[in-house]
Design a protein around this motif. Sequence first.
Motif, PDB file in Angstrom:
ATOM      1  N   UNK A  50     -34.729  31.215 -41.649  1.00 40.98           N
ATOM      2  CA  UNK A  50     -34.447  32.273 -40.685  1.00 40.98           C
ATOM      3  C   UNK A  50     -34.596  31.784 -39.249  1.00 40.98           C
ATOM      4  N   UNK A  51     -35.323  30.695 -39.049  1.00 40.20           N
ATOM      5  CA  UNK A  51     -35.495  30.131 -37.707  1.00 40.20           C
ATOM      6  C   UNK A  51     -34.332  29.244 -37.303  1.00 40.20           C
ATOM      7  N   UNK A  52     -33.475  28.861 -38.270  1.00 42.68           N
ATOM      8  CA  UNK A  52     -32.364  27.960 -37.974  1.00 42.68           C
ATOM      9  C   UNK A  52     -31.411  28.510 -36.907  1.00 42.68           C
ATOM     10  N   UNK A  53     -31.047  29.806 -36.928  1.00 43.02           N
ATOM     11  CA  UNK A  53     -30.182  30.317 -35.861  1.00 43.02           C
ATOM     12  C   UNK A  53     -30.793  30.152 -34.465  1.00 43.02           C
ATOM     13  N   UNK A  54     -32.112  30.327 -34.348  1.00 43.64           N
ATOM     14  CA  UNK A  54     -32.744  30.129 -33.043  1.00 43.64           C
ATOM     15  C   UNK A  54     -32.662  28.670 -32.612  1.00 43.64           C
ATOM     16  N   UNK A  55     -32.880  27.751 -33.560  1.00 41.40           N
ATOM     17  CA  UNK A  55     -32.773  26.330 -33.248  1.00 41.40           C
ATOM     18  C   UNK A  55     -31.370  25.991 -32.745  1.00 41.40           C
TER      19      UNK A  55
END
Length: 406
Positions: A50-55
Amino acid sequence: MQTIETDSRYSWFRLVLTLLVATIANAGMWAIIVIMPAVEAEFGTTRAEASLPYTQTMIGFALGNFYLGRAVDRFGVTLSLIFAALTVALGLVLAIMSHSIVLLSAAQLIIGFASAIGFGPLIADISHWFVRRRGIAVALVASGNYLSGAIWPMLLAGVLQDSGWRAVYQVMAVVTLVGVIPLALALRRQVSDAAHEAAQLASSLNAQSSGLSPRALQYLLGLAGIGCCVAMSMPQVHIVSYCVDLGFGPVVGAEMLSLMLLGGVGSRVVSGLLADRLGGVRTLLIGSTLQCLALFLYLPAGGLVSLYVVSLVFGLSQGGIVPSYALIVREYMPAREAGARVGFVMMATIMGMALGGWLSGQIYDLSGSYHLAFINGIFWNGLNIAIMLWLLLRSKPRAPRGAVTA
């Protein structure tokens, strides 16, 4: 043709418009933080996935600072802003249509890239309209990023709760188009050739005194930016986790993060005022030294009150560092290349934040504590201080004086 002096009434009016644009345009990089829990629940992903889009958003943001900065140099700020607003809206629509974390991440890369117009490129543009008060002007526009982070998550939280994350993105698409494009048209006026020539003369004198080519200095500033932001990222990225480890809980950590950002806004304003007297190199050196001191203070701080105090000190120390790089670029490099040069250094600082956040986590995983991670930050901070001291001792930067017609 009407002539307008730098530091004029129009310059300050333009500053207000630019700050408003920055507050809207930067929203794309904060919206993903608001919707992340909802995305995790809908797609059934892990926290890391779920953190991949922020990265991806931050990767796009870093690249956008450089390439959109070049676009501002070539096509002007108005066309660049309109292109960026349309691209942000496109990215938001693609995100709304996505039904997997991979597609959402791809859309966020586009959103992050276009949202970068509200940071380095706008900082470079406003720097052309001020000479005597360039420091405070750059600092205020840079604060648009923090203001966006403080305002939009709060405003969008209600939409998320009532209508879901796709409704949040629908609102952001409309706000971006309706807000940015009319303001972009209001910024059509360009700096005159005479103003560019005057700025070019001042920067040439500084460059000659340093003995460095613009490219060499750009790379040196990029390295310094990575160093200071690796250090800066340690408390900003890991303060919540650090508080959880100490038994204070995530809410306390979030409050400390907010305290840092609030202190950062104040620091940017004060540093801008200071830079108008001391110049970018000295101001950055002061901020970096104070940031290093704050990192040292984290080592013995283990109590609740002491952590709140140190977090505030850290915020008050670091906020003015990144805008100072833009001032150094303007003091030493050709005015007509300001967008690309500022954008490159801003890209380096964002890469430093990304590297530092990951590196601190790796050190924690290997050592089982954040003690060595703070020490690692101090060493990277020392690299930044050494570069600034070397540049200050090697050259005698001159701040341009007087008003110039634009």
